[in-house]
Design an enzyme around this catalytic site. Structure first.
Site, PDB file in Angstrom:
ATOM      1  N   GLY A  74       0.811  -1.210   0.000  1.00 17.82           N
ATOM      2  CA  GLY A  74       0.000   0.000   0.000  1.00 17.82           C
ATOM      3  C   GLY A  74       0.844   1.259   0.000  1.00 17.82           C
TER       4      GLY A  74
ATOM      5  N   TYR B  71      -8.555 -17.170   5.387  1.00 19.65           N
ATOM      6  CA  TYR B  71      -7.976 -16.075   4.600  1.00 19.65           C
ATOM      7  C   TYR B  71      -8.206 -16.313   3.110  1.00 19.65           C
ATOM      8  CZ  TYR B  71      -4.377 -13.183   2.370  1.00 19.65           C
ATOM      9  OH  TYR B  71      -3.709 -12.290   1.563  1.00 19.65           O
TER      10      TYR B  71
END
Length: 243
Positions: free
Chosen positions: A19, A150
């Site tokens: 990110g 996940y």
């Protein structure tokens, strides 16, 4: 001209790793970015590292009030959005038989619920012709032991990208998924060298990827260079999920 000149972007999970690298690259390409992260100290450090054309908003994507504050900041400072990179998420190992309610809810709340509302709450500000990018994972197609919850969350995001491609077609908003393989980020630091070697043995390119390589892919999907691409899953994995 830079690929994202004049664009406004939101990046969740923008304080480290993929990110942060993407936020830096977006700004370099001419965009103004709003980054969101849970921890204020890390958020402040990320804003400083990016340097300019950035605003940090502290918050957790699983908390809808925090998302409202994020988009209130976007509206107040820029009035619109061109790009949403829904990157924030988490993953913990738990094999079937040892999955707890807490583990399940924590993972789905962050990765699925948080991503859904990150995108939905952006829509009033997102300009027609905009780009939505979701962070998936090769885990959704690899069946990694003890990583089932996940992996299921990332499979859900892949499904949403297909649905949203149709839901948003009249507004020409494109939704795509970047699915990283093993990327050299701080999350891998606790793993022993033997574990890393085992992971790399399944990567045809015989190395980990970098956060900058994810950022390169995000720039492509955010820009007009990918103007006829929507609904895809772009694997950035050195071939690990392909052969």
């Amino acid at each position: 001209m830079s690929n994202l000149q004049g664009k406004v972007a939101v990046i969740t999970g923008g304080t480290s790793g993929m990110g942060l690298a993407t936020a830096k690259r977006f700004v370099k390409e001419g965009a103004f970015v709003f980054i969101m992260g849970r921890r204020q100290a890390e958020l402040d450090a990320a804003v400083k590292a990016i340097g300019s054309n950035v605003i940090g908003v502290q918050g957790d994507i699983a908390n809808l009030a925090d998302l409202d504050r994020l988009y209130a900041s976007v509206k107040a400072h820029k009035g619109h959005l061109d790009i949403v990179f829904a990157n924030a998420g988490l993953g913990e190992f738990a094999p079937i038989g040892a999955i707890t309610e807490e583990h399940f809810d924590k993972t789905f709340n962050a990765n699925v619920r948080g991503t859904v509302f990150t995108v939905q709450k952006a829509l009033p500000l997102l300009k027609d012709g905009g780009s939505v990018i979701l962070t998936g994972s090769i885990a959704s197609v690899k069946g990694i032991p003890s990583f089932g919850v996940y992996s299921a969350t990332k499979a859900a995001l892949r499904s949403f990208a297909r649905t949203w491609t149709n839901d948003l077609k009249d507004r020409r908003i494109r939704t795509n998924v970047i699915s990283p393989g093993t990327i050299d980020t701080p999350i891998l630091d606790p793993l022993p060298k033997e574990a890393i070697a085992g992971i790399l043995s399944g990567v045809p390119m015989a190395r980990m990827g970098t956060s900058d390589e994810i950022a390169n892919s995000a720039v492509f999907l955010a820009s007009d260079d990918s103007s006829f691409i929507s609904g895809i899953e772009l694997f950035v994995d050195g071939g690990a999920a392909q052969v």
